[in-house]
Scaffold this motif. Structure first.
Motif, short mmCIF file in Angstrom:
data_model
loop_
_atom_site.label_atom_id
_atom_site.label_comp_id
_atom_site.label_asym_id
_atom_site.label_seq_id
_atom_site.Cartn_x
_atom_site.Cartn_y
_atom_site.Cartn_z
N ASP A 152 -8.83 -12.43 10.96
CA ASP A 152 -9.42 -11.19 10.05
C ASP A 152 -7.37 -11.30 9.38
O ASP A 152 -6.95 -11.97 9.67
CB ASP A 152 -9.14 -10.37 11.21
CG ASP A 152 -7.24 -10.46 12.11
OD1 ASP A 152 -6.56 -9.55 11.54
OD2 ASP A 152 -7.73 -11.48 12.78
N LEU A 153 -8.64 -11.52 7.79
CA LEU A 153 -7.55 -11.19 7.03
C LEU A 153 -6.87 -9.49 6.54
O LEU A 153 -7.68 -9.21 6.18
CB LEU A 153 -7.70 -12.26 5.69
CG LEU A 153 -8.36 -13.82 5.81
CD1 LEU A 153 -9.34 -14.25 4.92
CD2 LEU A 153 -6.87 -14.71 6.15
N GLU A 154 -5.85 -9.67 5.85
CA GLU A 154 -5.33 -8.82 5.56
C GLU A 154 -6.22 -8.92 3.75
O GLU A 154 -6.51 -9.74 3.57
CB GLU A 154 -3.89 -7.85 5.65
CG GLU A 154 -2.65 -8.92 4.24
CD GLU A 154 -1.70 -8.30 4.03
OE1 GLU A 154 -1.44 -7.51 5.35
OE2 GLU A 154 -0.94 -9.07 3.54
N PRO A 155 -6.55 -7.07 3.68
CA PRO A 155 -7.15 -7.31 2.02
C PRO A 155 -6.21 -8.35 0.73
O PRO A 155 -4.69 -7.54 1.05
CB PRO A 155 -7.44 -5.98 1.75
CG PRO A 155 -7.43 -4.87 3.15
CD PRO A 155 -6.99 -6.29 4.30
N ALA A 156 -5.98 -8.72 0.23
CA ALA A 156 -5.59 -9.29 -1.29
C ALA A 156 -4.71 -7.96 -2.23
O ALA A 156 -6.07 -7.37 -1.80
CB ALA A 156 -5.73 -10.52 -2.15
N GLY A 157 -3.98 -8.15 -2.82
CA GLY A 157 -3.89 -7.28 -3.26
C GLY A 157 -4.28 -6.12 -4.36
O GLY A 157 -4.75 -7.41 -5.24
N VAL A 158 -4.62 -5.64 -4.85
CA VAL A 158 -5.11 -4.85 -5.38
C VAL A 158 -4.45 -6.16 -7.34
O VAL A 158 -3.55 -6.34 -7.36
CB VAL A 158 -4.49 -3.37 -6.33
CG1 VAL A 158 -5.01 -3.03 -7.74
CG2 VAL A 158 -4.77 -2.59 -5.61
N GLY A 159 -5.47 -6.50 -7.99
CA GLY A 159 -5.15 -7.37 -9.07
C GLY A 159 -5.21 -8.54 -8.46
O GLY A 159 -5.15 -9.77 -9.63
N GLU A 160 -5.35 -9.09 -6.89
CA GLU A 160 -5.01 -10.24 -6.68
C GLU A 160 -6.42 -10.59 -5.54
O GLU A 160 -7.00 -9.95 -5.63
CB GLU A 160 -3.95 -10.08 -5.44
CG GLU A 160 -3.54 -11.01 -5.31
CD GLU A 160 -1.81 -10.79 -3.56
OE1 GLU A 160 -1.16 -11.76 -3.96
OE2 GLU A 160 -2.36 -10.38 -3.08
#
Ligand code: AVJ
Length: 329
Positions: A152-160
């Motif tokens: 369970d990965l936290e979503p990568a940031g915007v534009g990342e």
């Protein structure tokens, strides 16, 4: 004066270990899971293995990464425009190999967030020290996780975008169906534009394969035998190390190196903490590891079957080891 009866010192039993050992030693043929190798001593022995002349895997993969890290990072970063990469590694980092990729990401984007995932907090702490201190600009965010169970990965940031590393041929420890399950699980945790960099050891001359798992200095034998030392310590066992031999076998039909511990004679072993007694016949084996070897193109096919698009593939001049990039469209 009060007298308090002190129970005999008994090691604290880890339930995950207890049930793996109970199940594994009860099955026929007997087996023990390879993750049991990695206690403190086992991790140090594995580090020694990676430096053995016969153990070509680490230095071959390192060579592939040294030659192509910039290309790998560039390919991972650019699909539909350029993204900043966040690097997530399955396992607590493979020393210089991980460093080569982080350095390439640094060259491209100046700073990088590095997220190693591992079940072992101490392995993660060591990785944080190593990487955080040695490459300024890399922010290490370790996470304790059993990625074989769930990811369970936290979503990568915007534009990342996220690049997951699964290098070192660690996937080779899994049966083919388990390996596919793991790849699909990784894919399920990713979003469009993210990628997976997978390192796999390739099928080669049998003598070379066997030597890599049965070195002249006996380090791999010690690594295998350390499993019994661990069971003696953690489960109050009485395995006699001298009574078991290290065996490495090439199983061509399954395309894997197998490691076994073979009982040199008939013997009874007791694991006090499990209240378990095991009778070994002479020549009976405990299967301790599979290390799958893949054909050229096979890793790419596995990535495709798991739902990735094959974005790149690199190997060494001798074709001994492959590193493949799969991308999520
Ligand atoms: C860490 C699973 C890649 O299979 O080559 C090394 C472990 N076992 N020598 C491998 C190992 C014996 C290694 N992996």
């Amino acid at each position: 004066m009060t007298t308090i009866a002190v129970p005999a010192a008994r090691p604290q039993v880890d339930e995950r270990i207890a049930s793996a050992v109970r199940d594994g030693l009860a099955s026929r043929p007997r087996r023990l899971p390879p993750w049991l190798f990695y206690d403190h001593a086992g991790s140090e022995l594995f580090e020694q293995i990676t430096e053995l002349p016969e153990y070509y895997l680490t230095r071959t993969e390192r060579g592939v990464l040294a030659a192509h890290a910039d290309a790998m990072i560039a390919l991972a970063a650019q699909s539909e425009g350029d993204g900043r990469l966040r690097i997530t590694e399955l396992g607590a980092g493979s020393a210089e190999k991980t460093r080569l990729l982080l350095a390439a990401a640094m060259r491209r984007q100046g700073t990088v967030l590095y997220e190693p995932l591992d079940v072992s907090p101490s392995a993660l702490a060591a990785a944080r020290e190593r990487i955080g201190l040695e490459i300024p600009g890399v922010t290490v965010v370790p996470r304790v996780m059993d990625y074989t169970q769930r990811l369970d990965l936290e979503p990568a940031g915007v534009g990342e975008r996220r690049l997951v590393l699964y290098i070192g041929s660690s996937i080779g420890n899994f049966e083919p169906h388990e390996a596919m399950r793991l790849l699909r699980q990784v894919r399920a945790g990713l979003k469009a534009g993210d990628g997976l960099l997978l390192g796999v050891d390739l099928v080669k001359d049998e003598a070379l394969l066997l030597a890599a798992y049965d070195d002249a200095a006996g380090v791999t034998a010690a690594f295998n035998g350390n499993l019994l030392i661990r069971l003696n310590r953690e489960l109050a066992g009485n395995f006699d190390l001298e009574a078991f031999a290290h065996r490495a076998v090439w199983n061509a039909a399954q395309s894997r190196i197998e490691m076994h511990l073979e009982s040199r004679g008939a013997q009874r072993v007791r694991l006090e903490a499990l209240e378990l007694e095991i009778d070994f016949a002479a020549g009976e084996t405990v299967h301790t590891e599979n290390s799958y070897k893949y054909f050229a193109g096979q890793a790419e096919a596995m990535l495709a079957e798991a739902g990735f698009t094959s974005a790149g593939s690199w190997t060494d001049a001798r074709g001994w080891f492959a590193v493949c990039l799969g991308r999520m469209e």
